[in-house]
Design a protein around this motif. Sequence first.
Motif, PDB file in Angstrom:
ATOM      1  N   ILE A   3       0.753  -1.202  -0.133  1.00  0.00           N
ATOM      2  CA  ILE A   3      -0.088  -0.306   0.219  1.00  0.00           C
ATOM      3  C   ILE A   3       0.949   1.491  -0.038  1.00  0.00           C
ATOM      4  O   ILE A   3       1.778   1.376   0.803  1.00  0.00           O
ATOM      5  N   SER A   4       0.498   2.309  -0.994  1.00  0.00           N
ATOM      6  CA  SER A   4       1.294   3.264  -1.053  1.00  0.00           C
ATOM      7  C   SER A   4       0.535   4.557  -1.271  1.00  0.00           C
ATOM      8  O   SER A   4      -0.703   4.405  -1.628  1.00  0.00           O
ATOM      9  N   ILE A   5       1.034   5.690  -0.632  1.00  0.00           N
ATOM     10  CA  ILE A   5       0.341   7.046  -0.821  1.00  0.00           C
ATOM     11  C   ILE A   5       0.995   7.824  -1.722  1.00  0.00           C
ATOM     12  O   ILE A   5       2.308   8.092  -1.294  1.00  0.00           O
ATOM     13  N   ALA A   6       0.492   8.479  -2.809  1.00  0.00           N
ATOM     14  CA  ALA A   6       1.190   9.472  -3.571  1.00  0.00           C
ATOM     15  C   ALA A   6       0.795  10.974  -3.515  1.00  0.00           C
ATOM     16  O   ALA A   6      -0.618  10.935  -3.694  1.00  0.00           O
ATOM     17  N   VAL A  73      -6.467   4.347  -6.185  1.00  0.00           N
ATOM     18  CA  VAL A  73      -7.487   4.875  -5.558  1.00  0.00           C
ATOM     19  C   VAL A  73      -7.091   6.400  -5.672  1.00  0.00           C
ATOM     20  O   VAL A  73      -6.356   6.963  -4.953  1.00  0.00           O
ATOM     21  N   ALA A  74      -8.351   7.109  -6.371  1.00  0.00           N
ATOM     22  CA  ALA A  74      -7.995   8.356  -6.287  1.00  0.00           C
ATOM     23  C   ALA A  74      -8.946   9.158  -5.121  1.00  0.00           C
ATOM     24  O   ALA A  74      -9.890   8.715  -5.102  1.00  0.00           O
ATOM     25  N   ILE A 106      -3.464  11.563  -3.850  1.00  0.00           N
ATOM     26  CA  ILE A 106      -3.855  12.924  -2.897  1.00  0.00           C
ATOM     27  C   ILE A 106      -3.243  13.978  -4.083  1.00  0.00           C
ATOM     28  O   ILE A 106      -2.202  13.967  -4.115  1.00  0.00           O
ATOM     29  N   GLY A 107      -4.167  14.715  -4.553  1.00  0.00           N
ATOM     30  CA  GLY A 107      -3.629  15.948  -5.319  1.00  0.00           C
ATOM     31  C   GLY A 107      -3.534  17.178  -4.750  1.00  0.00           C
ATOM     32  O   GLY A 107      -3.384  17.053  -3.382  1.00  0.00           O
ATOM     33  N   GLY A 108      -2.901  18.115  -5.320  1.00  0.00           N
ATOM     34  CA  GLY A 108      -2.375  19.306  -4.711  1.00  0.00           C
ATOM     35  C   GLY A 108      -3.735  20.279  -4.922  1.00  0.00           C
ATOM     36  O   GLY A 108      -4.649  20.013  -4.949  1.00  0.00           O
ATOM     37  N   ALA A 109      -3.266  21.625  -4.991  1.00  0.00           N
ATOM     38  CA  ALA A 109      -4.121  22.654  -4.737  1.00  0.00           C
ATOM     39  C   ALA A 109      -5.232  22.737  -5.878  1.00  0.00           C
ATOM     40  O   ALA A 109      -6.179  22.961  -5.648  1.00  0.00           O
ATOM     41  N   ALA A 119      -9.350   6.959 -14.530  1.00  0.00           N
ATOM     42  CA  ALA A 119      -8.695   5.775 -14.966  1.00  0.00           C
ATOM     43  C   ALA A 119      -8.672   4.982 -13.610  1.00  0.00           C
ATOM     44  O   ALA A 119      -8.342   3.859 -13.683  1.00  0.00           O
ATOM     45  N   ALA A 120      -8.849   5.749 -12.486  1.00  0.00           N
ATOM     46  CA  ALA A 120      -8.860   5.127 -11.222  1.00  0.00           C
ATOM     47  C   ALA A 120      -9.724   4.036 -10.916  1.00  0.00           C
ATOM     48  O   ALA A 120     -10.965   3.698 -11.561  1.00  0.00           O
ATOM     49  N   ASP A 121      -9.140   2.900 -10.323  1.00  0.00           N
ATOM     50  CA  ASP A 121     -10.060   1.656  -9.698  1.00  0.00           C
ATOM     51  C   ASP A 121     -11.131   2.088  -8.921  1.00  0.00           C
ATOM     52  O   ASP A 121     -12.516   1.467  -8.922  1.00  0.00           O
TER      53      ASP A 121
END
Length: 160
Positions: A3-6, A73-74, A106-109, A119-121
Amino acid sequence: MRISIAAIGRMKTGPERELVARYLERAQGAGKPLALTGFDVFELSESRAGSAAARKTEEAKAIRAALPDGLVVALDERGKSLASEAFANQLARWRDDGRAAIGFVIGGADGIDPDLVRAADLTLSFSPMVWPHQLVRIMLAEQLYRATTILSGHPYHRGD
Ligand SMILES: C[S@@+](CC[C@H](N)C(=O)[O-])C[C@H]1O[C@@H](n2cnc3c(N)ncnc32)[C@H](O)[C@@H]1O
């Protein structure tokens, strides 16, 4: 299953960063016997491109390059809302299906590039409200830890 978080954007040294580290460390401990491993954070710089669309495209490229091949996962306020137990069960289903990795984005501003979201699952929402990316990182780390405690029957989660 790894499991990773970007996450786009830096989190300064201080209590927020410590909280994320603490939850992920606990998730690592509780996740090991459940074959849930990793819990790494890839912290990626915000793009300085001239338009929001160009920034999101550049950030999406960095996210794809950072994450191991696997499910995506977005995190987005327009996404699906899940109870903690349902989130934990979804992780267990993916693990039992033999999925090697999940990357939480996790997106930015500016938010996340729409192509990456499409495209996310799974697109996951923590409410229809917009939260700062730092708080979303903390909430995600806590829910990942909570998921490991739900799956292992640890008393941290006192659901009904
Ligand atoms: C400050 S928000 C960006 C808001 C951006 N203006 C947008 O329209 O998406 C930064 C990031 O935090 C995450 N985020 C914010 N609120 C969220 C929520 N309610 N549920 C899930 N993720 C959220 C998303 O990944 C988002 O890209």
